[in-house]
Enzyme design. Structure first.
Site, PDB file in Angstrom:
ATOM      1  N   LYS A   1     -24.082   4.323 156.338  1.00  0.00           N
ATOM      2  CA  LYS A   1     -24.721   3.718 155.170  1.00  0.00           C
ATOM      3  C   LYS A   1     -25.742   2.687 155.646  1.00  0.00           C
ATOM      4  O   LYS A   1     -25.423   1.820 156.475  1.00  0.00           O
ATOM      5  CB  LYS A   1     -23.649   3.031 154.334  1.00  0.00           C
ATOM      6  CG  LYS A   1     -23.753   3.261 152.843  1.00  0.00           C
ATOM      7  CD  LYS A   1     -22.478   2.757 152.171  1.00  0.00           C
ATOM      8  CE  LYS A   1     -22.649   2.620 150.698  1.00  0.00           C
ATOM      9  NZ  LYS A   1     -21.471   2.003 150.066  1.00  0.00           N
TER      10      LYS A   1
HETATM   11  O1  G3P Z   1     -20.135   0.674 147.173  1.00  0.00           O
HETATM   12  C1  G3P Z   1     -21.290   0.528 146.436  1.00  0.00           C
HETATM   13  C2  G3P Z   1     -21.074   0.238 144.973  1.00  0.00           C
HETATM   14  O2  G3P Z   1     -20.330   1.253 144.378  1.00  0.00           O
HETATM   15  C3  G3P Z   1     -20.569  -1.154 144.667  1.00  0.00           C
HETATM   16  O3  G3P Z   1     -20.192  -1.280 143.343  1.00  0.00           O
HETATM   17  O4  G3P Z   1     -18.884  -2.516 141.677  1.00  0.00           O
HETATM   18  O5  G3P Z   1     -19.710  -3.734 143.709  1.00  0.00           O
HETATM   19  O6  G3P Z   1     -21.296  -3.021 141.913  1.00  0.00           O
HETATM   20  P1  G3P Z   1     -20.021  -2.730 142.622  1.00  0.00           P
END
Ligand code: G3P
Length: 217
Positions: free
Chosen positions: A83
């Site tokens: 990533k």
């Molecule tokens: O891992 C990337 C993403 O899904 C993070 O989500 O909930 O931290 O905005 P969030």
């Protein structure tokens, strides 16, 4: 549509992998930090539980160091997707790693222009963060629609991986738009199974069955 789970929690990953419905895992530095464990060891364990892509994120911000980190992460297992952030250095690294045959997931995407660049850089996955756009009053799912249209126009192989999912409705809208993957927190994946009428119907069937005094086995 593929389902990934967005967590580094091994108990959740094992539990949901057992359903047979899990196609991959995404992690990020915040999710790994929550485990309190070593990053490389956690990622390696996840790759042994799940056959599909396991995203592990670089933390360097310059291309040279990010490339070294990416190569180290990719060497953990063949199902690692490295990533990288959607920055100039991140996309340079994406191009270099994808040329080596490494799967790259370009993260922190918030615009269709960024998604177009990631596809041109050879990303295996683009991760638009729908929930974080909704959080600031923008329309996360509108971004998914735009990216799906652009990728279809040019037949890009990059898969649209809907990230920052907050609930089942995000998953359903993403599926209607034809997104390739949704990465969902474990609680959201569990919510997808549930409907109150399923519970009510099952209870009624079992109560009627009990009255017959029969058994199948
Ligand atoms: O891992 C990337 C993403 O899904 C993070 O989500 O909930 O931290 O905005 P969030």
């Amino acid at each position: 549509m593929k389902f990934f789970i967005d967590t580094a929690n091994l108990d959740d990953i094992r539990d949901l992998a057992a359903t047979g419905l899990l196609d991959g895992v995404t992690t990020n530095p915040s999710l790994v930090a929550k485990t309190g464990r070593g990053f490389l060891e956690v990622v390696e364990e996840i790759t042994r539980i799940v056959d599909g892509p396991v995203s592990a994120e670089c933390v360097a911000t310059d291309h040279e160091t990010m490339l070294k980190e990416g190569e180290k992460l990719a060497a953990i297992a063949p199902n690692i997707a490295v990533k990288v952030p959607l920055t100039v250095d991140g996309l340079r690294t994406c191009k270099a790693l994808s040329t080596q045959g490494v799967m790259v997931n370009v993260t922190l995407c918030f615009s269709p222009a960024q998604a177009l660049l990631a596809a041109k850089a050879g990303a295996a996955f683009i991760s638009p963060f729908v929930g974080r756009l909704d959080d600031i009053g923008q329309d996360g799912m509108a971004l998914i629609a735009e990216i799906c249209q652009i990728y279809a126009n040019y037949d890009f192989d990059t898969e649209v991986l809907v990230a920052s999912v907050r609930g089942p409705q995000h998953v359903i809208t993403a599926a209607k738009l034809g997104a390739d993957v949704a990465t969902v927190p474990p609680n959201v994946l569990r919510q997808l199974f549930n409907h109150p009428l399923t519970d009510k119907g099952l209870a009624a069937f079992l109560a009627d069955w009990d009255k017959t005094g029969q058994s199948i086995l």
